[in-house]
Scaffold this motif. Structure first.
Motif, PDB file in Angstrom:
ATOM      1  N   ASP A 378      23.709  76.316  13.723  1.00 15.57           N
ATOM      2  CA  ASP A 378      23.276  77.126  12.577  1.00 15.57           C
ATOM      3  C   ASP A 378      23.295  78.574  13.054  1.00 15.57           C
ATOM      4  O   ASP A 378      22.476  78.964  13.903  1.00 15.57           O
ATOM      5  CB  ASP A 378      21.874  76.737  12.127  1.00 15.57           C
ATOM      6  CG  ASP A 378      21.817  75.360  11.493  1.00 15.57           C
ATOM      7  OD1 ASP A 378      22.879  74.776  11.222  1.00 15.57           O
ATOM      8  OD2 ASP A 378      20.700  74.866  11.261  1.00 15.57           O
ATOM      9  N   ILE A 379      24.208  79.352  12.518  1.00 17.11           N
ATOM     10  CA  ILE A 379      24.532  80.660  13.089  1.00 17.11           C
ATOM     11  C   ILE A 379      24.652  81.696  11.983  1.00 17.11           C
ATOM     12  O   ILE A 379      25.159  81.401  10.892  1.00 17.11           O
ATOM     13  CB  ILE A 379      25.866  80.573  13.875  1.00 17.11           C
ATOM     14  CG1 ILE A 379      25.701  79.645  15.090  1.00 17.11           C
ATOM     15  CG2 ILE A 379      26.361  81.946  14.305  1.00 17.11           C
ATOM     16  CD1 ILE A 379      27.018  79.275  15.753  1.00 17.11           C
ATOM     17  N   VAL A 380      24.173  82.906  12.263  1.00 15.53           N
ATOM     18  CA  VAL A 380      24.395  84.032  11.367  1.00 15.53           C
ATOM     19  C   VAL A 380      25.160  85.104  12.129  1.00 15.53           C
ATOM     20  O   VAL A 380      24.934  85.312  13.321  1.00 15.53           O
ATOM     21  CB  VAL A 380      23.060  84.576  10.809  1.00 15.53           C
ATOM     22  CG1 VAL A 380      22.171  85.133  11.910  1.00 15.53           C
ATOM     23  CG2 VAL A 380      23.299  85.626   9.744  1.00 15.53           C
ATOM     24  N   VAL A 381      26.091  85.750  11.439  1.00 16.34           N
ATOM     25  CA  VAL A 381      26.865  86.849  12.007  1.00 16.34           C
ATOM     26  C   VAL A 381      26.461  88.119  11.276  1.00 16.34           C
ATOM     27  O   VAL A 381      26.595  88.209  10.047  1.00 16.34           O
ATOM     28  CB  VAL A 381      28.377  86.599  11.880  1.00 16.34           C
ATOM     29  CG1 VAL A 381      29.163  87.745  12.517  1.00 16.34           C
ATOM     30  CG2 VAL A 381      28.768  85.266  12.528  1.00 16.34           C
ATOM     31  N   ILE A 382      25.950  89.088  12.018  1.00 19.98           N
ATOM     32  CA  ILE A 382      25.358  90.291  11.436  1.00 19.98           C
ATOM     33  C   ILE A 382      26.236  91.512  11.704  1.00 19.98           C
ATOM     34  O   ILE A 382      26.543  91.836  12.857  1.00 19.98           O
ATOM     35  CB  ILE A 382      23.952  90.545  12.009  1.00 19.98           C
ATOM     36  CG1 ILE A 382      23.017  89.374  11.692  1.00 19.98           C
ATOM     37  CG2 ILE A 382      23.377  91.851  11.485  1.00 19.98           C
ATOM     38  CD1 ILE A 382      22.702  89.206  10.216  1.00 19.98           C
ATOM     39  N   ASP A 383      26.626  92.194  10.634  1.00 21.88           N
ATOM     40  CA  ASP A 383      27.351  93.461  10.713  1.00 21.88           C
ATOM     41  C   ASP A 383      26.336  94.557  11.034  1.00 21.88           C
ATOM     42  O   ASP A 383      25.421  94.817  10.248  1.00 21.88           O
ATOM     43  CB  ASP A 383      28.044  93.727   9.374  1.00 21.88           C
ATOM     44  CG  ASP A 383      28.833  95.016   9.346  1.00 21.88           C
ATOM     45  OD1 ASP A 383      28.801  95.784  10.335  1.00 21.88           O
ATOM     46  OD2 ASP A 383      29.482  95.277   8.314  1.00 21.88           O
ATOM     47  N   ARG A 414      23.942  92.636   2.624  1.00 22.38           N
ATOM     48  CA  ARG A 414      25.236  93.219   2.969  1.00 22.38           C
ATOM     49  C   ARG A 414      25.521  93.153   4.464  1.00 22.38           C
ATOM     50  O   ARG A 414      26.672  93.226   4.889  1.00 22.38           O
ATOM     51  CB  ARG A 414      25.300  94.671   2.488  1.00 22.38           C
ATOM     52  CG  ARG A 414      25.379  94.837   0.982  1.00 22.38           C
ATOM     53  CD  ARG A 414      25.209  96.285   0.576  1.00 22.38           C
ATOM     54  NE  ARG A 414      23.856  96.771   0.824  1.00 22.38           N
ATOM     55  CZ  ARG A 414      23.445  98.012   0.567  1.00 22.38           C
ATOM     56  NH1 ARG A 414      24.305  98.902   0.069  1.00 22.38           N
ATOM     57  NH2 ARG A 414      22.197  98.365   0.804  1.00 22.38           N
ATOM     58  N   ALA A 415      24.470  93.005   5.262  1.00 24.36           N
ATOM     59  CA  ALA A 415      24.642  92.913   6.712  1.00 24.36           C
ATOM     60  C   ALA A 415      25.082  91.523   7.154  1.00 24.36           C
ATOM     61  O   ALA A 415      25.508  91.350   8.298  1.00 24.36           O
ATOM     62  CB  ALA A 415      23.345  93.290   7.419  1.00 24.36           C
ATOM     63  N   VAL A 416      24.972  90.541   6.275  1.00 18.50           N
ATOM     64  CA  VAL A 416      25.294  89.159   6.636  1.00 18.50           C
ATOM     65  C   VAL A 416      26.783  88.932   6.426  1.00 18.50           C
ATOM     66  O   VAL A 416      27.251  88.741   5.300  1.00 18.50           O
ATOM     67  CB  VAL A 416      24.454  88.165   5.818  1.00 18.50           C
ATOM     68  CG1 VAL A 416      24.823  86.729   6.174  1.00 18.50           C
ATOM     69  CG2 VAL A 416      22.970  88.412   6.056  1.00 18.50           C
ATOM     70  N   ARG A 417      27.515  88.960   7.522  1.00 20.97           N
ATOM     71  CA  ARG A 417      28.972  88.840   7.436  1.00 20.97           C
ATOM     72  C   ARG A 417      29.425  87.393   7.299  1.00 20.97           C
ATOM     73  O   ARG A 417      30.429  87.115   6.649  1.00 20.97           O
ATOM     74  CB  ARG A 417      29.603  89.485   8.669  1.00 20.97           C
ATOM     75  CG  ARG A 417      31.109  89.473   8.644  1.00 20.97           C
ATOM     76  CD  ARG A 417      31.701  90.381   9.686  1.00 20.97           C
ATOM     77  NE  ARG A 417      33.133  90.189   9.802  1.00 20.97           N
ATOM     78  CZ  ARG A 417      33.904  90.788  10.711  1.00 20.97           C
ATOM     79  NH1 ARG A 417      33.346  91.620  11.581  1.00 20.97           N
ATOM     80  NH2 ARG A 417      35.187  90.554  10.765  1.00 20.97           N
ATOM     81  N   ALA A 418      28.732  86.482   7.953  1.00 23.09           N
ATOM     82  CA  ALA A 418      29.091  85.062   7.867  1.00 23.09           C
ATOM     83  C   ALA A 418      27.882  84.218   8.202  1.00 23.09           C
ATOM     84  O   ALA A 418      26.967  84.663   8.912  1.00 23.09           O
ATOM     85  CB  ALA A 418      30.242  84.731   8.808  1.00 23.09           C
ATOM     86  N   VAL A 419      27.866  82.996   7.680  1.00 18.56           N
ATOM     87  CA  VAL A 419      26.815  82.030   7.969  1.00 18.56           C
ATOM     88  C   VAL A 419      27.473  80.687   8.279  1.00 18.56           C
ATOM     89  O   VAL A 419      28.386  80.259   7.567  1.00 18.56           O
ATOM     90  CB  VAL A 419      25.851  81.865   6.773  1.00 18.56           C
ATOM     91  CG1 VAL A 419      24.781  80.816   7.081  1.00 18.56           C
ATOM     92  CG2 VAL A 419      25.202  83.189   6.416  1.00 18.56           C
ATOM     93  N   TRP A 420      27.012  80.057   9.340  1.00 19.30           N
ATOM     94  CA  TRP A 420      27.469  78.722   9.709  1.00 19.30           C
ATOM     95  C   TRP A 420      26.275  77.766   9.667  1.00 19.30           C
ATOM     96  O   TRP A 420      25.203  78.087  10.172  1.00 19.30           O
ATOM     97  CB  TRP A 420      28.059  78.722  11.118  1.00 19.30           C
ATOM     98  CG  TRP A 420      29.349  79.478  11.238  1.00 19.30           C
ATOM     99  CD1 TRP A 420      29.542  80.822  11.091  1.00 19.30           C
ATOM    100  CD2 TRP A 420      30.626  78.919  11.541  1.00 19.30           C
ATOM    101  NE1 TRP A 420      30.873  81.138  11.271  1.00 19.30           N
ATOM    102  CE2 TRP A 420      31.569  79.990  11.564  1.00 19.30           C
ATOM    103  CE3 TRP A 420      31.090  77.624  11.806  1.00 19.30           C
ATOM    104  CZ2 TRP A 420      32.915  79.806  11.825  1.00 19.30           C
ATOM    105  CZ3 TRP A 420      32.435  77.435  12.082  1.00 19.30           C
ATOM    106  CH2 TRP A 420      33.333  78.507  12.082  1.00 19.30           C
TER     107      TRP A 420
END
Length: 432
Positions: A378-383, A414-420
């Protein structure tokens, strides 16, 4: 097939409240290998890319790859009434919460709101959540069905109330026990779902109901128990009037076997010394809800004092008493509350609270909340440059914390670039 996520990575080898920022593990050009729904390997990007040439590569550039956020206390039925104006706790419940929760006897309405809530939470990078439902079993079914469809790790329970609530929102001691037991046996342990025994709070449960739920928890000790504790002074006085023989607010739970290692107490702002000592002694969890505490004027959570005591503490939006679905905004509010107590929380501590800290509060720190091998992916990618204001500030950064802090304080979805979730990319779609 393996997936290789490349970017800056952030994990924790220890608790930064105890060990300082050095507890964090930051790699400026790192990578995370995902296999079969779990994190298989972490390391530097060049090494992992060479070792796994057949993996699908997702290169996020300078974005930060982290464990997904964990919201340890929220009310999905209040999604539609978030940011309602101008009430203290008890008035807020009577004016906004209870009328809205009446609608959740309708399975279609419950399903609609559950879907909307999960879409909003995922858009903000939240991948695990613990929710109160309503007294209606249909509300629990709707929440768990929507969570299961999305592959989420989620916690929830039927909210139990048999007094001081309007007609249509009261159950009984027996029906609370029966409904909770049936729902528990239906959902607990299914895929990534966990049932939580859920008395709303002492003022809305008779001693008979609290006793029934304490009995159920004794019978089903693998579940958590969640409720509210010491949120506002007038609430505490109300509890004192309803339970004149109790030593304090916590005792209204303790005397009915609703205190133990799996107890999760939301708010816990105005605790007595006995309550603090007893919570620590039994290993119960406390959940800080800063946007809610400021929005309805509850008070300032003693993060520094409680952490120094060794309490188990998580972080939460408290949707919809809280004013945002975003754990970034929640971290910012936690920082602001601590500042009012003359403590400056470090960005490492804030990020840990929203990930590993909340996982510890829910007793799942061995499964989610950290970017480590063996954990569920479970991963978040933050810009870290999601808006012009944040970008111009981040360009001045001398280290990862100076780069991350502007996003904590000013960031949003808007900072959330991707979610797994469970090793699969989900909404929002990857942003370039």
């Amino acid at each position: 097939m393996e997936d290789l996520l490349i970017g800056q990575t952030l994990a924790f080898a220890a608790d930064p409240f105890a060990e300082g920022p050095e507890a964090a593990r930051h790699v400026s050009r790192g990578a995370v290998l995902v296999r079969d729904g779990k994190i298989a390997v972490t390391g530097d990007a060049v090494t992992l890319r060479a070792a796994h040439p057949d993996a699908r590569v997702h290169d996020y550039g300078e974005a930060l790859i982290s464990a997904g956020f964990i919201d340890a206390h929220m009310h999905y039925p209040q999604t539609g009434i978030i940011a309602s104006w101008g009430k203290r706790l008890i008035d807020w419940l009577n004016t906004y919460t209870f009328p809205e929760e009446m609608r959740f006897s309708d399975p279609a309405y419950a399903a609609e709101v559950a879907g909307r809530y999960f879409d909003l939470a995922l858009a903000n990078g939240t991948t695990t959540m613990a929710s109160y439902c309503t007294i209606h079993p249909e509300s629990v079914d709707a929440f768990f069905t929507a969570a299961r469809e999305r592959g989420l790790r989620a916690f929830a329970g039927k909210t139990c109330m048999d007094r001081n609530a309007p007609d249509g929102l009261r159950d009984t001691a027996q029906s609370a026990y029966d409904d909770s037991k049936r729902l528990l046996e239906k959902w607990h342990g299914v895929d990534r779902l966990s049932y939580v025994i859920t008395p709303r709070f002492s003022p809305t449960s008779t001693p008979a109901q609290l006793e029934a739920l304490g009995t159920l928890w004794s019978e089903k000790p693998t579940c958590l128990m969640q409720t509210h504790l010491s949120e506002q002074h007038d609430e505490i006085e109300w509890v004192r009037s309803l339970f004149p023989d109790a030593r304090d607010y916590l005792d209204t739970y303790e005397r009915f076997l609703l205190l133990g290692p799996g107890a999760v107490f939301g708010h816990a702002i105005h605790l007595t010394e006995r309550e603090r000592d007893r919570l620590y002694e039994v290993g119960a969890s406390l959940v800080h809800c800063p946007t809610s505490n400021t929005f309805i004027g509850s008070g300032l959570f003693d993060m520094a004092g409680l952490m120094a005591q060794g309490q188990r503490i998580g972080l939460a939006t408290d949707t919809g008493g809280g004013s945002s679905f975003s754990m970034l905004r929640t971290m910012a509010a936690a920082y602001e509350v601590a500042q009012l107590r003359h403590v400056a929380l470090h960005p490492a501590q804030l990020w840990w609270l929203a990930t590993q800290g909340s996982a510890r509060a829910l007793r799942i720190e061995d499964r989610v909340g950290n970017l480590m091998p063996g954990m569920e992916a479970d991963i978040v990618v933050i810009d870290l440059a999601s808006t012009p204001a944040i970008a111009q500030r981040a360009t001045r950064a001398g280290d990862i914390w100076e780069a991350l802090f502007p996003t904590i304080m000013m960031g949003d979805d808007r900072a959330v670039r991707a979610v797994w979730v469970g090793g699969k990319p989900v909404a929002p779609a990857e942003r370039t």
